[in-house]
Enzyme design. Structure first.
Site, PDB file in Angstrom:
ATOM      1  N   THR C  16       0.829  -1.212   0.000  1.00  0.00           N
ATOM      2  CA  THR C  16       0.000   0.000   0.000  1.00  0.00           C
ATOM      3  C   THR C  16       0.862   1.261   0.000  1.00  0.00           C
ATOM      4  O   THR C  16       2.062   1.202   0.284  1.00  0.00           O
ATOM      5  CB  THR C  16      -0.920   0.053   1.240  1.00  0.00           C
ATOM      6  OG1 THR C  16      -0.114   0.130   2.424  1.00  0.00           O
ATOM      7  CG2 THR C  16      -1.810  -1.176   1.311  1.00  0.00           C
ATOM      8  N   ASP C  17       0.232   2.396  -0.314  1.00  0.00           N
ATOM      9  CA  ASP C  17       0.919   3.680  -0.232  1.00  0.00           C
ATOM     10  C   ASP C  17       0.088   4.648   0.617  1.00  0.00           C
ATOM     11  O   ASP C  17      -0.955   4.278   1.143  1.00  0.00           O
ATOM     12  CB  ASP C  17       1.198   4.240  -1.639  1.00  0.00           C
ATOM     13  CG  ASP C  17      -0.090   4.479  -2.428  1.00  0.00           C
ATOM     14  OD1 ASP C  17      -1.124   4.884  -1.844  1.00  0.00           O
ATOM     15  OD2 ASP C  17      -0.066   4.281  -3.652  1.00  0.00           O
ATOM     16  N   MET C  18       0.561   5.870   0.769  1.00  0.00           N
ATOM     17  CA  MET C  18      -0.086   6.824   1.666  1.00  0.00           C
ATOM     18  C   MET C  18      -1.485   7.225   1.230  1.00  0.00           C
ATOM     19  O   MET C  18      -2.214   7.836   2.017  1.00  0.00           O
ATOM     20  CB  MET C  18       0.787   8.063   1.823  1.00  0.00           C
ATOM     21  CG  MET C  18       0.891   8.879   0.563  1.00  0.00           C
ATOM     22  SD  MET C  18       2.044  10.266   0.726  1.00  0.00           S
ATOM     23  CE  MET C  18       1.178  11.326   1.887  1.00  0.00           C
ATOM     24  N   GLY C  20      -3.580   5.032   0.812  1.00  0.00           N
ATOM     25  CA  GLY C  20      -4.357   3.984   1.465  1.00  0.00           C
ATOM     26  C   GLY C  20      -4.707   2.809   0.571  1.00  0.00           C
ATOM     27  O   GLY C  20      -5.469   1.934   0.954  1.00  0.00           O
TER      28      GLY C  20
END
Lengths: 146, 146, 146, 146
Positions: C16-18, C20
């Protein structure tokens, strides 16, 4: 108004795989990094707070054609071009060249859409490209793609 | 009350580097994956909503000792042990073995702290381990670490 | 003769990344993992020794269209189809669906070429698909792509 | 003779996870990147041909302590120190600081061993640190670790 951007990328050891070359998935990370550097050069961020919402740019398409392998410690020039701009999306094209060489070793594109993320639920809704961004980015002349 | 867990992991091509072996940073991803499978086996998640807040488990320490290299398509058994439990943190130990072998090829640990993330600001605050989690995890007997 | 394959993939935290959601580059790792599982199911490997040489399958094109975001702990079904087979290359198509759902959340493709790698120099040369592999893989019926 | 090195690292979007911060495994990639920049600054490479063999530096231990989270677009200074040098291994220490700040946000170490890789079999054998490298690297003064 800018429609292109150039930056450099060195191939790191962790980017390689057991075939001794850059793993193909890492070209997408390189492209995204160039996109974000381009936005930063305009005073923008790919993921920022705009009042109560977070504005972000999820990808709806990504593509890459690989013409020659890249190796550890190679230095690349990445040339970004704005290929298309629609009401809610932007398509960037990326051309990879080795240092001091003219040959394109890989060419790819990423299409991003502008969304607003609700901070409570995390839900994303497509929105028109914010004006503050729209007026800073221009589509590159058609002859650059021929 | 559980204090250990075992799961399997196959080495993927993208996990390797040009030396022909698993890149050392990927052992930390494997450890984290085992931790999350352990939590799921207890009906828990490492990142979940608890009322108005998000409860998460950022890492404060991670460590790994590598005894033998791993190769593409190797199948590993990862053996997780709960090594320590404090009021706000948990330390997990991980032992990597190749399929059907007893020798430990790598051994590592991760220490995580319980935090509450404010959804508005993204700010993290350390909190006591939630009771719902605390009562499900036990420290492994000391003799397992000798 | 097989022309399709199905496997499962759980979304890991590190994927995942920031924003979400799963970082777009990781869909390419998921596709490749499915390709390799497909080859293993046929008794093959994507990177293997064939006499004095190493036979491998570098990618010449990769593409993905994203229709819906994926989140941590989502379980996916990846459906691989052999879309095209030429003398030196194979194109696989991949359709991602969430567990127990019919909707395609992402669709991509990878085109690979058969190469021989000289172990001394690391140099790659395109070769005809080895017969041992060619006779095991078939192109899926055209109606599956409509 | 050099015993320290400083370089900069910007946090990329792909380095973050759904908690909104840099995924802990990426600190190990940052450390390795700093190590390789250090070697390059000395005219060396971490993976190079030395006559009939390939000399490389697999890791036997890696460790990191995280004191404060890092976010997208943060700029870091990574300060490398040579902490220990044995006949076949080197230990590097790494201190991460945010731009223009003195506080150490993370501190880690990596211990590498010198090996020779047989190009035919891929087998690794530990060797004494090559003289060409040994005479270029010095252990940092003890007071720098207090």
């Amino acid at each position: 108004m800018p429609y292109e951007f150039r930056c450099r990328q060195r191939v790191e050891f962790a980017d390689t795989d057991m075939a001794g070359i850059v793993h193909f998935s890492n070209f997408f990370r390189y492209m995204e990094k160039a996109e974000h550097e381009f936005l930063r050069s305009l005073g923008l961020s790919v993921h920022g707070v705009d009042g109560p919402d977070v504005v972000s740019w999820p990808r709806v398409n990504a593509e890459c054609t690989y013409r020659a392998p890249l190796s550890f410690e190679d230095e690349l020039e990445i040339h970004l071009l704005v290929r298309e701009k629609k009401s809610k999306s932007v398509t960037y094209e990326f051309r990879f060249r080795k240092q001091a060489a003219e040959e394109v070793v890989a060419k790819g594109s990423i299409t991003v859409v502008s969304v607003s993320i609700d901070r409570g639920t995390g839900r994303m809704s497509a929105i028109a490209i914010p004006d503050s961004i729209d007026r800073l980015i221009e589509v590159a002349p058609q002859e650059m793609f021929e």
